[in-house]
Design a protein around this motif. Structure first.
Motif, mmCIF file in Angstrom:
data_model
loop_
_atom_site.group_PDB
_atom_site.id
_atom_site.type_symbol
_atom_site.label_atom_id
_atom_site.label_comp_id
_atom_site.label_asym_id
_atom_site.label_seq_id
_atom_site.Cartn_x
_atom_site.Cartn_y
_atom_site.Cartn_z
ATOM 1 N N MET A 192 0.827 -1.204 0.000
ATOM 2 C CA MET A 192 0.000 0.000 0.000
ATOM 3 C C MET A 192 0.864 1.258 0.000
ATOM 4 S SD MET A 192 -2.955 1.090 2.733
ATOM 5 C CE MET A 192 -3.379 2.806 3.017
ATOM 6 N N LEU A 193 1.971 1.247 0.761
ATOM 7 C CA LEU A 193 2.869 2.401 0.779
ATOM 8 C C LEU A 193 3.535 2.573 -0.577
ATOM 9 C CD1 LEU A 193 4.331 4.687 2.279
ATOM 10 C CD2 LEU A 193 6.037 3.009 3.023
ATOM 11 N N GLU A 194 3.961 1.474 -1.204
ATOM 12 C CA GLU A 194 4.586 1.553 -2.520
ATOM 13 C C GLU A 194 3.624 2.147 -3.540
ATOM 14 O OE1 GLU A 194 6.305 -2.104 -3.802
ATOM 15 O OE2 GLU A 194 7.244 -2.531 -1.865
ATOM 16 N N GLN A 195 2.367 1.668 -3.519
ATOM 17 C CA GLN A 195 1.362 2.187 -4.445
ATOM 18 C C GLN A 195 1.092 3.662 -4.181
ATOM 19 O OE1 GLN A 195 -1.977 -0.432 -3.870
ATOM 20 N NE2 GLN A 195 -0.869 -2.230 -4.620
ATOM 21 N N GLU A 196 1.055 4.027 -2.899
ATOM 22 C CA GLU A 196 0.821 5.431 -2.540
ATOM 23 C C GLU A 196 1.905 6.329 -3.118
ATOM 24 O OE1 GLU A 196 0.746 8.288 1.450
ATOM 25 O OE2 GLU A 196 0.745 6.095 1.661
ATOM 26 N N MET A 197 3.177 5.921 -2.971
ATOM 27 C CA MET A 197 4.264 6.768 -3.434
ATOM 28 C C MET A 197 4.324 6.814 -4.956
ATOM 29 S SD MET A 197 5.056 7.866 -0.595
ATOM 30 C CE MET A 197 6.264 9.035 -1.237
ATOM 31 N N GLN A 198 3.958 5.719 -5.611
ATOM 32 C CA GLN A 198 3.912 5.716 -7.073
ATOM 33 C C GLN A 198 2.829 6.650 -7.599
ATOM 34 O OE1 GLN A 198 3.414 1.576 -8.121
ATOM 35 N NE2 GLN A 198 5.491 1.028 -7.460
ATOM 36 N N SER A 199 1.825 6.920 -6.742
ATOM 37 C CA SER A 199 0.717 7.797 -7.131
ATOM 38 C C SER A 199 0.916 9.223 -6.654
ATOM 39 C CB SER A 199 -0.605 7.249 -6.578
ATOM 40 O OG SER A 199 -0.840 5.941 -7.044
ATOM 41 N N GLY A 200 2.109 9.531 -6.173
ATOM 42 C CA GLY A 200 2.403 10.897 -5.748
ATOM 43 C C GLY A 200 2.206 11.140 -4.271
ATOM 44 N N GLY A 201 2.389 10.123 -3.439
ATOM 45 C CA GLY A 201 2.233 10.265 -2.000
ATOM 46 C C GLY A 201 3.260 11.204 -1.386
ATOM 47 N N SER A 202 2.974 11.642 -0.175
ATOM 48 C CA SER A 202 3.808 12.643 0.496
ATOM 49 C C SER A 202 5.136 12.051 0.971
ATOM 50 C CB SER A 202 3.049 13.222 1.694
ATOM 51 O OG SER A 202 3.876 14.083 2.438
ATOM 52 N N VAL A 203 6.211 12.835 0.812
ATOM 53 C CA VAL A 203 7.526 12.416 1.323
ATOM 54 C C VAL A 203 7.540 12.419 2.850
ATOM 55 C CG1 VAL A 203 8.781 13.203 -0.703
ATOM 56 C CG2 VAL A 203 8.445 14.778 1.230
ATOM 57 N N LEU A 204 6.542 13.028 3.475
ATOM 58 C CA LEU A 204 6.475 13.040 4.936
ATOM 59 C C LEU A 204 6.290 11.638 5.497
ATOM 60 C CD1 LEU A 204 4.272 16.212 5.596
ATOM 61 C CD2 LEU A 204 6.753 16.013 5.590
ATOM 62 N N ASN A 205 5.917 10.689 4.639
ATOM 63 C CA ASN A 205 5.851 9.291 5.063
ATOM 64 C C ASN A 205 7.207 8.781 5.544
ATOM 65 O OD1 ASN A 205 3.112 8.301 4.650
ATOM 66 N ND2 ASN A 205 3.453 8.689 2.467
ATOM 67 N N PHE A 206 8.284 9.462 5.147
ATOM 68 C CA PHE A 206 9.631 8.958 5.422
ATOM 69 C C PHE A 206 10.401 9.844 6.398
ATOM 70 C CE2 PHE A 206 8.259 7.331 1.350
ATOM 71 C CZ PHE A 206 8.553 5.984 1.464
ATOM 72 N N VAL A 207 9.685 10.670 7.154
ATOM 73 C CA VAL A 207 10.354 11.434 8.222
ATOM 74 C C VAL A 207 10.988 10.454 9.203
ATOM 75 C CG1 VAL A 207 9.961 12.949 10.207
ATOM 76 C CG2 VAL A 207 8.920 13.488 7.985
#
Length: 277
Positions: A192-207
């Motif tokens: 789900m995280l991979e799909q989110e980032m491929q769709s333009g998810g926030s870089v704040l996921n990786f703070v």
């Protein structure tokens, strides 16, 4: 639709196993949650579109699209018709479709509200009469409920609403001594995280480095085993900061540039680690 089995009986004693119902138990955080419940001696009924990859005589599956209230009602009816009391109800299912507000599509809006909010609320309503006295209801929520991310406004709103529902349910369920827990993980290293980032998810996921599904599942299991409900934030410091930001939204806007910089570095580090695997 696959119908849920009645209580399983152990071969030696013939005693009935306590029943747990889990949504989204076929992937992500749900799989280790199901594995943990089976290890504790529960009979587990999974509601999901796909069958769980686990194989266990005490595991059954009901095909259910949690974006469809008709499917939820049919699945709930199958469980109710079995008549077995429910000891634990865990809502693991969730989806995110990131995107800016000005490009929001109606179907993306409806799916996220349906799976992240309507499904757990409606299913809880259907199954609450079966939850036994002293039972436990757990919601796998998200830090987004108290720490809203840019480009994920609908997801954050649905999770914030789910938090409010769980808090209200805590009060309603108290006379029957039913405990209610909410678990708020940050980013979790799942498809789900991979799909989110491929769709333009926030870089704040990786703070912070994404948590493993197993570590989040361990928190869920710990909550379920507790005699009391409550809110569990992972990491705890993010939960404290997020709740402060809810009381003072200007603080979040003030620190956003710094967190964005940290998040970009974290995302690059996470990508390098993935390439090494």
């Amino acid at each position: 639709m696959t119908k849920a089995t009645d209580f399983c009986e152990t071969p030696r004693s013939g005693t009935r196993l306590p029943r747990a119902v889990v949504t989204g138990g076929s992937g992500g955080i749900g799989v280790p949650v199901v594995r943990g419940l089976l290890g504790l001696g529960y009979e587990v009924v999974v509601l999901s579109r796909r069958a769980p990859s686990l194989c266990d005589p005490h595991l059954s599956h009901i095909v259910c699209d949690l974006a469809d209230t008709g499917d939820i009602e049919r699945a709930g009816s199958a469980i109710v018709s079995a008549g077995a009391p429910i000891a634990v109800l865990v809502h693991c299912a969730g989806i995110i479709e990131p995107g800016a507000i000005d490009g929001l599509k109606a179907d993306a809006l409806q799916r996220q509200i349906a799976v992240n909010f309507t499904a757990p609320v409606f299913l809880t309503s259907l199954l609450l009469p079966l939850v036994r006295r002293g039972g436990h209801i757990a919601f796998v929520n998200s830090l987004a409920a108290v720490y809203p991310l840019p480009e994920s406004s609908v997801y954050a709103a649905a999770k914030a609403a789910l938090r409010s529902f769980a808090l209200a349910l805590t009060i309603e369920a108290k006379p029957r001594k039913i405990s209610v827990s909410s678990i708020f993980p940050g980013a979790v290293d799942t498809p789900m995280l991979e799909q989110e980032m491929q769709s333009g998810g926030s870089v704040l996921n990786f703070v912070n480095p994404p948590a493993t599904p197993e570590s989040v599942a361990a928190t869920v299991i710990r909550a379920v085993e507790s005699a009391h409900g409550g809110e569990y934030f992972r990491p705890a410091i993010d939960g404290i900061f997020g709740r402060i930001c809810m009381g003072c939204p200007k603080l979040l806007r003030f620190v956003l540039p710094l967190f964005t910089w940290i998040g970009k570095r974290g995302m690059k580090r996470h990508a390098r680690m993935k390439r090494r695997v």
